[in-house]
Design a protein around this motif. Structure first.
Motif, PDB file in Angstrom:
ATOM      1  N   ARG A  25       0.832  -1.199   0.000  1.00  0.00           N
ATOM      2  CA  ARG A  25       0.000   0.000   0.000  1.00  0.00           C
ATOM      3  C   ARG A  25       0.872   1.256   0.000  1.00  0.00           C
ATOM      4  O   ARG A  25       0.603   2.203  -0.740  1.00  0.00           O
ATOM      5  CB  ARG A  25      -0.925   0.006   1.209  1.00  0.00           C
ATOM      6  CG  ARG A  25      -1.926   1.139   1.216  1.00  0.00           C
ATOM      7  CD  ARG A  25      -2.840   1.092   2.425  1.00  0.00           C
ATOM      8  NE  ARG A  25      -2.185   1.531   3.632  1.00  0.00           N
ATOM      9  CZ  ARG A  25      -2.027   2.823   3.985  1.00  0.00           C
ATOM     10  NH1 ARG A  25      -2.485   3.764   3.215  1.00  0.00           N
ATOM     11  NH2 ARG A  25      -1.432   3.137   5.101  1.00  0.00           N
TER      12      ARG A  25
ATOM     13  N   LYS B  44       2.415   1.769  -3.407  1.00  0.00           N
ATOM     14  CA  LYS B  44       1.432   2.314  -4.347  1.00  0.00           C
ATOM     15  C   LYS B  44       1.255   3.807  -4.120  1.00  0.00           C
ATOM     16  O   LYS B  44       1.175   4.591  -5.082  1.00  0.00           O
ATOM     17  CB  LYS B  44       0.089   1.597  -4.209  1.00  0.00           C
ATOM     18  CG  LYS B  44      -0.939   2.082  -5.221  1.00  0.00           C
ATOM     19  CD  LYS B  44      -2.256   1.369  -5.069  1.00  0.00           C
ATOM     20  CE  LYS B  44      -3.290   1.799  -6.078  1.00  0.00           C
ATOM     21  NZ  LYS B  44      -3.326   3.178  -6.454  1.00  0.00           N
ATOM     22  N   LEU B  45       1.213   4.237  -2.866  1.00  0.00           N
ATOM     23  CA  LEU B  45       1.098   5.661  -2.577  1.00  0.00           C
ATOM     24  C   LEU B  45       2.294   6.441  -3.118  1.00  0.00           C
ATOM     25  O   LEU B  45       2.138   7.523  -3.697  1.00  0.00           O
ATOM     26  CB  LEU B  45       0.964   5.891  -1.070  1.00  0.00           C
ATOM     27  CG  LEU B  45      -0.364   5.488  -0.441  1.00  0.00           C
ATOM     28  CD1 LEU B  45      -0.280   5.615   1.077  1.00  0.00           C
ATOM     29  CD2 LEU B  45      -1.494   6.333  -0.981  1.00  0.00           C
TER      30      LEU B  45
ATOM     31  N   SER C 152       3.945   9.680  -9.942  1.00  0.00           N
ATOM     32  CA  SER C 152       3.205   9.887 -11.182  1.00  0.00           C
ATOM     33  C   SER C 152       2.579  11.278 -11.211  1.00  0.00           C
ATOM     34  O   SER C 152       2.639  11.986 -12.226  1.00  0.00           O
ATOM     35  CB  SER C 152       2.127   8.817 -11.329  1.00  0.00           C
ATOM     36  OG  SER C 152       1.342   9.052 -12.467  1.00  0.00           O
ATOM     37  N   ALA C 153       1.988  11.689 -10.114  1.00  0.00           N
ATOM     38  CA  ALA C 153       1.372  13.020 -10.039  1.00  0.00           C
ATOM     39  C   ALA C 153       2.430  14.108 -10.193  1.00  0.00           C
ATOM     40  O   ALA C 153       2.195  15.130 -10.854  1.00  0.00           O
ATOM     41  CB  ALA C 153       0.616  13.182  -8.723  1.00  0.00           C
TER      42      ALA C 153
ATOM     43  N   ASP D  41       4.286   5.493  -5.603  1.00  0.00           N
ATOM     44  CA  ASP D  41       4.214   5.464  -7.065  1.00  0.00           C
ATOM     45  C   ASP D  41       3.192   6.476  -7.581  1.00  0.00           C
ATOM     46  O   ASP D  41       3.438   7.167  -8.581  1.00  0.00           O
ATOM     47  CB  ASP D  41       3.864   4.062  -7.562  1.00  0.00           C
ATOM     48  CG  ASP D  41       4.994   3.071  -7.347  1.00  0.00           C
ATOM     49  OD1 ASP D  41       6.145   3.520  -7.120  1.00  0.00           O
ATOM     50  OD2 ASP D  41       4.734   1.858  -7.404  1.00  0.00           O
ATOM     51  N   ASP D  42       2.048   6.565  -6.915  1.00  0.00           N
ATOM     52  CA  ASP D  42       1.019   7.529  -7.314  1.00  0.00           C
ATOM     53  C   ASP D  42       1.524   8.962  -7.154  1.00  0.00           C
ATOM     54  O   ASP D  42       1.263   9.823  -7.996  1.00  0.00           O
ATOM     55  CB  ASP D  42      -0.256   7.332  -6.508  1.00  0.00           C
ATOM     56  CG  ASP D  42      -0.998   6.049  -6.860  1.00  0.00           C
ATOM     57  OD1 ASP D  42      -0.677   5.431  -7.901  1.00  0.00           O
ATOM     58  OD2 ASP D  42      -1.898   5.662  -6.086  1.00  0.00           O
ATOM     59  N   ALA D  43       2.256   9.210  -6.079  1.00  0.00           N
ATOM     60  CA  ALA D  43       2.808  10.547  -5.858  1.00  0.00           C
ATOM     61  C   ALA D  43       3.853  10.876  -6.921  1.00  0.00           C
ATOM     62  O   ALA D  43       3.900  12.004  -7.429  1.00  0.00           O
ATOM     63  CB  ALA D  43       3.410  10.645  -4.460  1.00  0.00           C
TER      64      ALA D  43
END
Length: 77
Positions: free
Chosen positions: A54, A57-58, A64-65, A60-62
């Motif tokens: 988890r 993923k956070l 990407s953003a 990776d999302d950050a």
């Protein structure tokens, strides 16, 4: 910044500093109270694999953003 907003900005900064100092003080207090020998050999338990996934993923999302924001900023120039 107006003179009225400066004191309001100082409140959250002071609260953060107090929280950091309090958190650091608790760790030092445990060592000073004679429990250092009892807790020195202990380590915190490793996080569960699902928790690690988890958090990855956070991150990776950050990332990407941030990449999208960088490309948008570059396109605006």
């Amino acid at each position: 910044m107006t003179r009225r907003t400066r004191p309001l900005l100082a409140l959250p900064i002071a609260a953060l500093a107090l929280a950091l100092l309090t958190g650091c003080g608790q760790q030092h207090h445990g060592a000073a109270s004679g429990t250092a020998g009892a807790t020195a050999g202990r380590t915190s338990p490793a996080p569960a694999a699902s928790e690690v996934a988890r958090m990855r993923k956070l991150v990776d999302d950050a990332d990407s953003a941030a990449a999208v924001a960088d490309s948008d900023a570059a396109a605006d120039k």
